[in-house]
Design a protein around this motif. Structure first.
Motif, mmCIF file in Angstrom:
data_model
loop_
_atom_site.group_PDB
_atom_site.id
_atom_site.type_symbol
_atom_site.label_atom_id
_atom_site.label_comp_id
_atom_site.label_asym_id
_atom_site.label_seq_id
_atom_site.Cartn_x
_atom_site.Cartn_y
_atom_site.Cartn_z
ATOM 1 N N SER A 159 -6.927 5.403 -0.804
ATOM 2 C CA SER A 159 -6.698 3.961 -0.720
ATOM 3 C C SER A 159 -5.757 3.544 -1.834
ATOM 4 O O SER A 159 -5.709 4.162 -2.910
ATOM 5 C CB SER A 159 -8.031 3.204 -0.842
ATOM 6 N N ARG B 224 -3.336 -0.210 -3.326
ATOM 7 C CA ARG B 224 -2.932 -1.598 -3.159
ATOM 8 C C ARG B 224 -1.450 -1.651 -2.835
ATOM 9 O O ARG B 224 -0.626 -1.033 -3.515
ATOM 10 C CB ARG B 224 -3.222 -2.397 -4.437
ATOM 11 N N ASP B 225 -1.108 -2.398 -1.794
ATOM 12 C CA ASP B 225 0.281 -2.545 -1.369
ATOM 13 C C ASP B 225 0.583 -4.045 -1.275
ATOM 14 O O ASP B 225 0.391 -4.664 -0.235
ATOM 15 C CB ASP B 225 0.504 -1.855 -0.022
ATOM 16 N N SER C 294 -2.114 -6.482 0.129
ATOM 17 C CA SER C 294 -2.973 -5.775 1.068
ATOM 18 C C SER C 294 -3.551 -4.519 0.432
ATOM 19 O O SER C 294 -3.052 -4.018 -0.579
ATOM 20 C CB SER C 294 -2.196 -5.394 2.339
ATOM 21 N N ILE C 295 -4.629 -4.028 1.060
ATOM 22 C CA ILE C 295 -5.249 -2.758 0.678
ATOM 23 C C ILE C 295 -5.167 -1.827 1.889
ATOM 24 O O ILE C 295 -5.541 -2.214 2.991
ATOM 25 C CB ILE C 295 -6.717 -2.953 0.264
ATOM 26 N N THR C 296 -4.658 -0.628 1.674
ATOM 27 C CA THR C 296 -4.610 0.353 2.763
ATOM 28 C C THR C 296 -5.670 1.418 2.533
ATOM 29 O O THR C 296 -5.861 1.895 1.411
ATOM 30 C CB THR C 296 -3.223 1.019 2.847
ATOM 31 N N THR D 25 -6.636 5.107 4.132
ATOM 32 C CA THR D 25 -6.115 6.189 4.976
ATOM 33 C C THR D 25 -7.133 7.312 5.058
ATOM 34 O O THR D 25 -7.625 7.787 4.029
ATOM 35 C CB THR D 25 -4.789 6.726 4.411
ATOM 36 N N GLY E 218 -6.341 -7.837 9.917
ATOM 37 C CA GLY E 218 -5.651 -6.655 9.437
ATOM 38 C C GLY E 218 -4.976 -5.900 10.572
ATOM 39 O O GLY E 218 -4.769 -6.443 11.669
ATOM 40 N N SER E 219 -4.632 -4.672 10.293
ATOM 41 C CA SER E 219 -3.970 -3.841 11.312
ATOM 42 C C SER E 219 -4.484 -2.412 11.193
ATOM 43 O O SER E 219 -4.993 -1.998 10.150
ATOM 44 C CB SER E 219 -2.445 -3.870 11.130
ATOM 45 N N VAL F 124 -4.870 4.750 9.579
ATOM 46 C CA VAL F 124 -4.537 3.885 8.430
ATOM 47 C C VAL F 124 -4.999 2.468 8.741
ATOM 48 O O VAL F 124 -4.585 1.875 9.735
ATOM 49 C CB VAL F 124 -3.021 3.896 8.139
ATOM 50 N N ARG G 289 -5.087 -1.417 7.279
ATOM 51 C CA ARG G 289 -4.454 -2.329 6.313
ATOM 52 C C ARG G 289 -5.195 -3.660 6.372
ATOM 53 O O ARG G 289 -5.210 -4.326 7.430
ATOM 54 C CB ARG G 289 -2.980 -2.516 6.638
ATOM 55 N N ARG H 149 -6.216 -7.430 4.171
ATOM 56 C CA ARG H 149 -5.829 -8.338 3.096
ATOM 57 C C ARG H 149 -6.772 -8.169 1.899
ATOM 58 O O ARG H 149 -7.972 -8.068 2.061
ATOM 59 C CB ARG H 149 -5.851 -9.781 3.566
#
Length: 442
Positions: A366, A368-369, A372-374, A376, A421-422, A437, A439, A441
């Motif tokens: 994981s 932070r982007d 957002s937080i991803t 995987t 999210g996605s 993955v 994604r 907020r």
């Protein structure tokens, strides 16, 4: 009964009145003291000037001493008995050499001083100024004298009382003006709160969907939070209605199958159990969808790393025969504004899917982007086929031989959509299997 104000308006008015009273009282006391000091200084200067005038009226006496002529007095009050102004010329031994016609009483007590010194005193009823001088008469003998001037405080007190009365009038007028101005400013300041209250009433009645007014910077976060709460409640109600509708619709097919079997007299236990199991999975899925909390602005952030640790430990026990090697790369302190139960279900479903299909290796990471937080999750299993998005639909599975109704990833998709999210499904370049993955907020 509580005496504390229960409204912002009452609190502001009470606080402003308290500050206004303290300020005006301090200003009044300060002005009164400043005026009294100025008036006292003026009285002192006036008496000192009168002493200089009396010195100008002095003349030598027949014995070589000093005397003041009654016809050359600088102030007519000195010639009027009991006029409130009196003067004395004394020797150093307090022997009266001369007294003004207005001085009907003995000279007041006074202190000694050096030649040329002025001494000013204030008593409850009089002001007293003493001047010490030395006179060399015609006989060349130096003599010491004390010139005393006593003035009544009557006019001073009247002047001070008149000023206090005038000052009080001005302060009351200023207080009334400030209070009126304060009420106007307060009405202007409280207007956005009143508007917010009216819009909330409109939302409650169903006349509008949200607070749409333009609010000051201080109220804008509150308006956004209230809109988020209203939207969350409506989304929850919509989920309940949709879940019930989907549940009723999904149960139609297995119920129809069971009804047909009963009509045909079919008592196949395996087929009946299959339909019952199908209905159980459908019911569990729809109830889970309805119970998801969804994104809430005021929700407490959840730290991701401890959740991953707990779920990874549980997966190791569930799939102990396979003994998957789960590697984690989740920074400490990374958190998501997701309800704890939803976060456990999200991470649990994707890790469960990876452990189910892996050969042995599973990796979760994981980062932070931006905002957002991803999250995987990768494995070394066969991976998803080309049309991988179909597994995000309820009831779809990659292998019909694997037990279950394919609800895990569909639940993940529902939760991801719920939190705006996605989700991305593709192949892992590192492990060669599936890669999923998420994604969300932050």
């Amino acid at each position: 009964m509580s005496l504390r104000p229960t409204s912002l308006r009452a609190r502001l008015i009470l606080g402003a009145l308290l500050v206004l009273a303290i300020f005006l009282t301090a200003a009044g006391v300060g002005q009164e003291r400043a005026f009294r000091a100025a008036a006292l200084s003026a009285e002192q200067d006036k008496l000192r000037g009168l002493i200089y005038a009396l010195l100008g009226a002095t003349e030598p006496s027949a014995r070589g001493g000093l005397v003041i002529g009654d016809f050359d007095l600088p102030d007519p009050r000195l010639t009027q008995p009991d006029s409130g102004l009196a003067a004395w010329l004394l020797t150093l031994e307090d022997e009266v050499v001369w007294r003004s016609p207005s001085a009907l009483h003995a000279p007041p007590e006074h202190g000694l001083g050096e030649v040329g010194d002025f001494h000013f005193e204030e008593t409850p009823e009089h002001f007293l100024t003493t001047y010490h001088l030395r006179w060399i008469g015609t006989d060349a003998e130096a003599r010491r004298y004390q010139l005393l001037v006593e003035s009544s405080k009557g006019s001073f007190q009247q002047q001070l009382t008149a000023y206090r009365r005038q000052l009080l009038g001005w302060l009351l007028a200023a207080a009334a003006g400030l209070l009126i101005t304060l009420m106007i400013v307060l009405a202007w300041l409280i207007q956005p709160v009143r508007r917010m209250e009216r819009e909330l009433r409109a939302v409650e009645r169903g006349d509008t969907d949200e607070l749409a007014g333009r609010y000051p910077d201080e109220l804008r976060p509150l308006a956004s939070a209230l809109n988020a709460m209203v939207q969350t409640e409506r989304n929850q109600q919509a989920r309940y209605r949709n879940a019930l509708g989907d549940l009723a619709h999904s149960l139609k097919t297995p119920l129809a199958v069971l009804d047909g079997m009963l009509r045909e007299g079919n008592t196949d236990v395996a087929q009946t159990r299959e339909q019952v199991e199908r209905m159980r999975h459908i019911t569990e899925h729809q109830l889970a969808r309805a119970s998801h909390a969804g994104r809430r602005t005021l929700a407490r952030p959840q730290v991701l790393a401890p959740v991953v640790d707990k779920i990874a430990s549980s997966m190791a026990k569930v799939y102990h025969d396979k003994a998957p090697q789960i590697t984690q790369d989740v920074p400490q302190g990374l958190n998501l504004r997701v309800e704890e139960g939803d976060l456990f279900e999200l991470v649990g479903n994707i890790l469960d899917n990876a452990c189910k299909w892996c050969e042995q290796a599973v990796a979760i990471s994981s980062e932070r982007d931006g905002g957002s937080i991803t999250i995987t999750v990768e494995d070394d299993g066969p991976g998803f086929p080309e049309d991988a998005q179909q597994f995000l639909k309820r009831g779809q599975r990659a292998d019909q031989r694997t037990p279950g109704q394919g609800l895990g990833l569909a639940t993940v998709k529902d939760l991801v959509d719920l939190y705006e999210g996605s989700i991305l499904i593709d192949r892992s370049r590192r492990l060669g299997g599936a890669r999923l993955v998420l994604r969300l907020r932050a």
